[in-house]
Structures are given as structure tokens and as C-alpha cells.
Write an enzyme that holds these catalytic residues in place. Structure first.
Site, PDB file in Angstrom:
ATOM      1  N   VAL A  28       0.806  -1.220   0.000  1.00  0.00           N
ATOM      2  CA  VAL A  28       0.000   0.000   0.000  1.00  0.00           C
ATOM      3  C   VAL A  28       0.841   1.273   0.000  1.00  0.00           C
ATOM      4  O   VAL A  28       0.345   2.336  -0.372  1.00  0.00           O
ATOM      5  CB  VAL A  28      -0.968   0.002   1.198  1.00  0.00           C
ATOM      6  CG1 VAL A  28      -0.235   0.290   2.511  1.00  0.00           C
ATOM      7  CG2 VAL A  28      -2.113   0.979   0.988  1.00  0.00           C
ATOM      8  N   TYR A  29       2.105   1.198   0.385  1.00  0.00           N
ATOM      9  CA  TYR A  29       2.930   2.398   0.415  1.00  0.00           C
ATOM     10  C   TYR A  29       3.118   2.920  -1.012  1.00  0.00           C
ATOM     11  O   TYR A  29       3.715   2.243  -1.867  1.00  0.00           O
ATOM     12  CB  TYR A  29       4.299   2.132   1.037  1.00  0.00           C
ATOM     13  CG  TYR A  29       4.259   1.688   2.485  1.00  0.00           C
ATOM     14  CD1 TYR A  29       3.163   1.915   3.302  1.00  0.00           C
ATOM     15  CD2 TYR A  29       5.354   1.034   3.049  1.00  0.00           C
ATOM     16  CE1 TYR A  29       3.149   1.503   4.620  1.00  0.00           C
ATOM     17  CE2 TYR A  29       5.348   0.625   4.374  1.00  0.00           C
ATOM     18  CZ  TYR A  29       4.232   0.853   5.155  1.00  0.00           C
ATOM     19  OH  TYR A  29       4.221   0.429   6.466  1.00  0.00           O
ATOM     20  N   SER A  30       2.606   4.112  -1.244  1.00  0.00           N
ATOM     21  CA  SER A  30       2.625   4.712  -2.590  1.00  0.00           C
ATOM     22  C   SER A  30       1.988   3.788  -3.626  1.00  0.00           C
ATOM     23  O   SER A  30       2.310   3.840  -4.805  1.00  0.00           O
ATOM     24  CB  SER A  30       4.046   5.094  -3.013  1.00  0.00           C
ATOM     25  OG  SER A  30       4.555   6.136  -2.212  1.00  0.00           O
TER      26      SER A  30
END
Length: 327
Positions: free
Chosen positions: A58-60
Site C-alpha cells: 500500500v505504500y505509494s
């Protein structure tokens, strides 16, 4: 660099884990550093002996995993010398099946993460949160399958209630499934609620802690002052979630950290990290770095060994908090 075991496994990790959420795309969060700006941090981490890197799909929205894989190939040693961790759970699109811990989402997500990371296996695959809408039997058998397929070596959990984690651990034991070896939980000097149940559970089960936000999102490093709602860094100014975690009462802890730091002639961030590292259940706290001194300070915390008296002083002003970070 200091090294230790990842929980009760035989895997050796650096006592500092570089969190890769800071690197990705500014379209996701304003404070994120994009690839060219991320490059010197990964290079410096490798040169300092860090071998443990943590990201999440989900990070970036995947860009962090892409940068992690690319820069570790560019600057890192052989793949076998690295310990790469990522996570699954959070929504990756508007597709209703592109989230959670269903078999469908886990099977799709692990392959996507492998592709973005540019590797054929993930060392530590973590469930980013507990999924109350999917039976744990479905989640845990799917995770066991990705381990048996050789796509994942070890499994980890993240912030949840201790009863939820114990229920999952017991199901894994009873059914001979690959089991969780780590817990990535919210733990620092101003948030110690994990000491009530989760940490004793992890200690009894040989689960290693890889705490997130060991500096309380910079709060313990002094990026906010009493009455200052904006903070002194871009992340402090734009991180609504981070601002919701800590309150004015927590500044008494920050003051105590500053006192001990001044006596030692080191930075407050180093004292706060040294405290986390002093806890026997902690394998490797995850630190973020958007400025070079932040990485240097984290590494510089390793030689600091706090006395029992200093630990007592640091812990004395703590006040209880509601549960924070599980959702």
C-alpha cells in the site's frame, strides 16, 4: 552495525530496520521522497551494514516496493544477504476484492509484490492489520500455501489485539501451518499499551517485535512543540494520522527524554531508540529517514546502553492511552 535474531528464527537481521514507506510517490503523500531522492538513503543504509528493509504494497500504491527492489539491486549485496519484508491487507484499488486477507487477495497480492520487488521470494510477509471480515482459517491456510510454494520464507503480523493474534497462532499450531514469527506493532516511549498483553504474549511465544514508529513519528525527536499544531517538518504538518496519536500529556515524556539526552550528550531521538532497543522482545525497530542525519542518529543509538535507573526515569511520566494504531 549490531545484529540479532529475528524472533526465535535462525535469521540474522540488523538491529535497525530501514522503513521504506518514506520512499515512493509524492502523489500518495506529500512528504514521500521519490526515487532519485531515496537513492542516497538506501546506499548509506547498505554501507552502514543494514540488511533489513521493510515496505508494504500500500505504500505509494506499489511504488515503494518498486523503488525498494530497484535500489537494493543497485546498491545491495547479493539477494541472499538481504532480508526484505512487505505487507498485505490495505486497499490497492477501488476493486472490492483488492483488499483484506481473503485467499483471493493474498494470492494476487504476493505475486504482485514479488514482481514489483523484482525478486522470487519475500523473506518476511506480514498481514498489515487483522481482517474481521475474513475467517482466520481462510487467511492462515492461504499464508501457509504461499510459504509452501516458496514465495515467502517467514510470516509476520502487525497491529491487532492480543486475543486476535493468539487465536491465529493457536490455529496455526493445531493445524501444522507456517506460523507467525514477528509482530510489527506500535511501540515507543509515549505509547506503551502493548506492554499490557501483546508483548507478554510475544515473549512467551518467541515472537520477535519489529516496532513501527519507535520515535512516535518524530514526536520523541522534537518535531512538535507544545501548542504547535503544525510541527516543524513537512510530514508532521501533513500527517493527520500521526497528529491524532499523541497529545499534550505526552510532552512530559519528551521532556524526560531531553533530560537524559542532555546528560549523555546525545540526541533525544537516540535515547528514545536506545530505550526501544533495550527491550528483550525487540528484534529490530523500523526507522524512517528523509534526512541523512536521521539515519545517522538511528545508527548512532546502537552503542547507547541505558542503565536501569535511566530506563526507570524515562518510563516514569508515562500516562495510559486508548488503543492506537490497530485500525
Amino acid at each position: 552495525m549490531d545484529y540479532g535474531k529475528l524472533g526465535s528464527t535462525g535469521v540474522t537481521v540488523s538491529r535497525i530496520c530501514l522503513g521504506m514507506m518514506t520512499y515512493g510517490s509524492k502523489s500518495w503523500r506529500q512528504w514521500v521522497l521519490e526515487e532519485d531522492d531515496a537513492r542516497p538513503f538506501v546506499k548509506a543504509a547498505i554501507e552502514a551494514g543494514i540488511n533489513f528493509f521493510d515496505t508494504a504494497d500500500v505504500y505509494s500504491l506499489g511504488v515503494s516496493e518498486e523503488i525498494t527492489g530497484k535500489l537494493l539491486k543497485e546498491y545491495g549485496p547479493a539477494r541472499d544477504e538481504l532480508v526484505i519484508a512487505t505487507k498485505v491487507f490495505n486497499p490497492m484499488s477501488k476493486d472490492p476484492n483488492d483488499k483484506g486477507l481473503s485467499r483471493k487477495h493474498i494470492m494476487q497480492s504476493v505475486d504482485r509484490s514479488l514482481k514489483r520487488l523484482g525478486t522470487d521470494y519475500i523473506d518476511l510477509y506480514q498481514i498489515h492489520r487483522f481482517d474481521p471480515y475474513t475467517p482466520i482459517e481462510e487467511t492462515l491456510t492461504a499464508l501457509d500455501d504461499v510459504v509452501r510454494a516458496g514465495k515467502v520464507l517467514y510470516l509476520g503480523g502487525s497491529s491487532m489485539y492480543a486475543w486476535q493474534f493468539l487465536k491465529m497462532l493457536e490455529f496455526q499450531k493445531q493445524n501444522g501451518l507456517a506460523h507467525f514469527v514477528t509482530m510489527q506493532n506500535h511501540y515507543n516511549l509515549v505509547y506503551r499499551e502493548e506492554e499490557r498483553e501483546m508483548i507478554p504474549l510475544c515473549e512467551s511465544e518467541g515472537i520477535g517485535l519489529v516496532p513501527w514508529s519507535p520515535l512516535a513519528r518524530g514526536f520523541l525527536a522534537g518535531n512538535r512543540k507544545p501548542g504547535d499544531e503544525n510541527g516543524s517538518t513537512l510530514r508532521a504538518q501533513t500527517d493527520d494520522f500521526g497528529r491524532s496519536l499523541y497529545n499534550d500529556a505526552d510532552y512530559t515524556v519528551v521532556e524526560r527524554v531531553n533530560e537524559v539526552a542532555n546528560e549523555r550528550g546525545v540526541k533525544p531521538a537516540q535515547i528514545a531508540l536506545a530505550w526501544v532497543l533495550s527491550k528483550k522482545a525487540v528484534s529490530s525497530p523500523i526507522i524512517g529517514a528523509s534526512k541523512q542525519y536521521q539515519l545517522d542518529d538511528a545508527i548512532g543509538s546502537l552503542p547507547i546502553k541505558l542503565s536501569e535507573e535511566e530506563i526507570k526515569r524515562l518510563e516514569e511520566p508515562y500516562t495510559p492511552h486508548p488503543v492506537l494504531g490497530h485500525n
